[in-house]
Design an enzyme around this catalytic site. Structure first.
Site, short mmCIF file in Angstrom:
data_model
loop_
_atom_site.label_atom_id
_atom_site.label_comp_id
_atom_site.label_asym_id
_atom_site.label_seq_id
_atom_site.Cartn_x
_atom_site.Cartn_y
_atom_site.Cartn_z
N SER A 108 -1.75 -1.57 -59.94
CA SER A 108 -2.34 -2.69 -59.33
C SER A 108 -3.76 -2.71 -58.65
O SER A 108 -4.48 -3.40 -58.18
CB SER A 108 -1.23 -2.99 -58.04
N LYS A 111 -6.28 -5.44 -59.59
CA LYS A 111 -6.30 -6.40 -58.54
C LYS A 111 -7.81 -6.28 -57.98
O LYS A 111 -8.56 -7.40 -57.65
CB LYS A 111 -5.32 -6.75 -57.48
N SER A 270 0.30 -6.68 -52.61
CA SER A 270 -0.02 -6.41 -53.80
C SER A 270 0.95 -7.33 -54.83
O SER A 270 1.64 -7.02 -55.46
CB SER A 270 0.60 -5.00 -54.27
#
Length: 427
Positions: A108, A111, A270
């Site tokens: 993640s 992102k 997240s």
């Protein structure tokens, strides 16, 4: 940032971290077990903004002892295959690195790329309208989905209130703003019920969560239709379905939160659905395809146009859920450094979770010096752990960093990453 706020800026470097930096004031509102005094009341200084970093400073400290500590930590067996980089923002000097140009699974931490592109293309004040318009048939209305994947129960109540007094028996929803595939081939359908992803459609109730507004709750398999049904239930309509919104009278509308606030929610939890939705929003605004592979390529194209080094980088989604993504620590750190030095990206830093404070870092750093000072995006997949963010040291230096562990058990790797970021705090 949900439970605290930081006021401050800088000349040359824009920092938003959970700490006192120059003229910035950290005010804790909920505790979180951070090691700091009780909240205090102070009069705002004049002027409000003051430097975090002295632009006239000419001396750069000796980082050799810090480098030795980071070298030792990087060799920790808990980190498996490990790559990383740390930079002193004031001087721009790479303080430490280990294979920073090697692309690895980022999870993640992806992102960070998505957030940067959204801020570059849409701006932090961007909002999304969800409208209800008259349908072609009497008694029919059509929800014109605009890309808001975070519709709340309160927003749905608002739409229903605006539709009161109308003789409506059918509610349709038009999702044509995102005409391409909504579920990437690299995602596992099992993750829908596990709460990690859903079909990403341009109108969703709290990222399609079932039974709540945050966390890894099971996700709906029919997100957009759920919106139509929720509105229909509120106004007593009996039929729901898909349809096409024609140009006509707008009977009701609601606005999403600003992009700045949505990025904060995305980073804190997240949230994979929000990341993919924000990427699709950018693509739609540019008239580009909205499938995940195309939006991922769009993200890379925009970052390349901004002059960032994408050597070795390849991504197939914008959330980091796919195991096929490969990102270098150098790229992650370059973006974070820009966020620390450019007004356009500064909301990226303020969106990052606070160590032992909130979001994916709330339960971490309990006995570490980085608690309350590290702000970072986490990343977690099988045998993959990432941590990339910003921290202010004891000596007042501001460091950006990107650390990624592959081929190692998650829990031990996380602990080692947190210890590594805390070394930067201790400098």
């Amino acid at each position: 940032m949900k439970n605290a706020w930081w006021v401050g800026s800088s000349v040359g470097v824009l920092i938003a971290v959970g700490a006192v930096i120059g003229g910035g004031v950290w005010v804790n509102q909920a505790g979180f077990g951070l090691n700091h005094p009780e909240p205090m009341s102070v009069e705002m200084p004049a002027p409000l903004f003051s430097p975090a970093i002295n632009p006239d400073a000419t001396e750069t400290p000796d980082f050799s002892a810090l480098v030795q500590q980071l070298d030792t930590q990087a060799a920790d067996a808990r980190l498996g295959t490990f790559v990383g980089v740390a930079r002193d923002v004031e001087s721009g000097e790479i303080v430490w690195e280990q294979n920073q140009g090697i692309a690895v699974r980022p999870a993640s931490a992806t992102k960070i790329l998505t957030a940067a592109v959204a801020l570059y293309e849409l701006g932090r004040d961007d909002t999304i309208a969800t409208e209800v318009v008259e349908g072609a048939q009497p008694g029919t209305v059509v929800i014109k989905a605009g890309g808001d994947v975070t519709l709340s129960q309160e927003k749905l109540d608002d739409l229903a209130t605006q539709l009161e007094g109308q003789d409506i028996n059918t509610v349709l929803i038009d999702t044509s703003i995102w005409p391409d595939e909504s579920f990437a081939s690299t995602w596992d359908p099992v993750d829908v019920d596990a709460g990690y992803i859903a079909k990403v459609e341009p109108a969703m109730i709290e990222s399609a969560r079932i039974g709540g507004a945050e966390g890894d709750l099971p996700r709906s398999h029919t997100p957009a239709l759920d919106v139509a049904k929720a509105v229909a239930d509120r106004i007593g309509a009996t039929e729901v379905g898909e349809g096409t919104a024609a140009e006509g009278v707008v009977l009701a509308s609601v606005e999403s939160e600003t992009l700045e606030k949505r990025l904060g929610r995305m980073m804190e939890d997240s949230d994979n659905v929000m990341a993919e939705g924000i990427a699709k929003e950018v693509a739609a605004s540019k008239g580009l395809p909205t499938d995940s592979a195309s939006t991922a390529q769009m993200t890379l194209d925009i970052l390349k146009d901004k002059g960032l080094d994408l050597s070795g980088v390849s991504i197939v989604d914008n959330s980091g859920l796919s195991f096929d993504n490969l990102i270098t620590p150098r790229l992650l750190d370059d973006i974070l450094t820009r966020a620390a030095t450019e007004t356009e990206l500064r909301s990226l830093l303020s969106s990052l979770p606070i160590a032992h404070g909130n979001g994916t870092l709330e339960e971490r750093y309990e006995d570490l010096s980085g608690a309350g000072w590290v702000r970072a995006k986490t990343g977690t997949l099988t045998n993959t752990s990432a941590l990339a963010g910003v921290v202010t040291s004891e000596s007042g230096r501001v460091f950006t960093f990107a650390f990624v562990s592959n081929d190692a058990a998650i829990v031990p790797a996380r602990a080692a990453l947190d210890e590594m970021a805390s070394l930067l705090r201790d400098f």
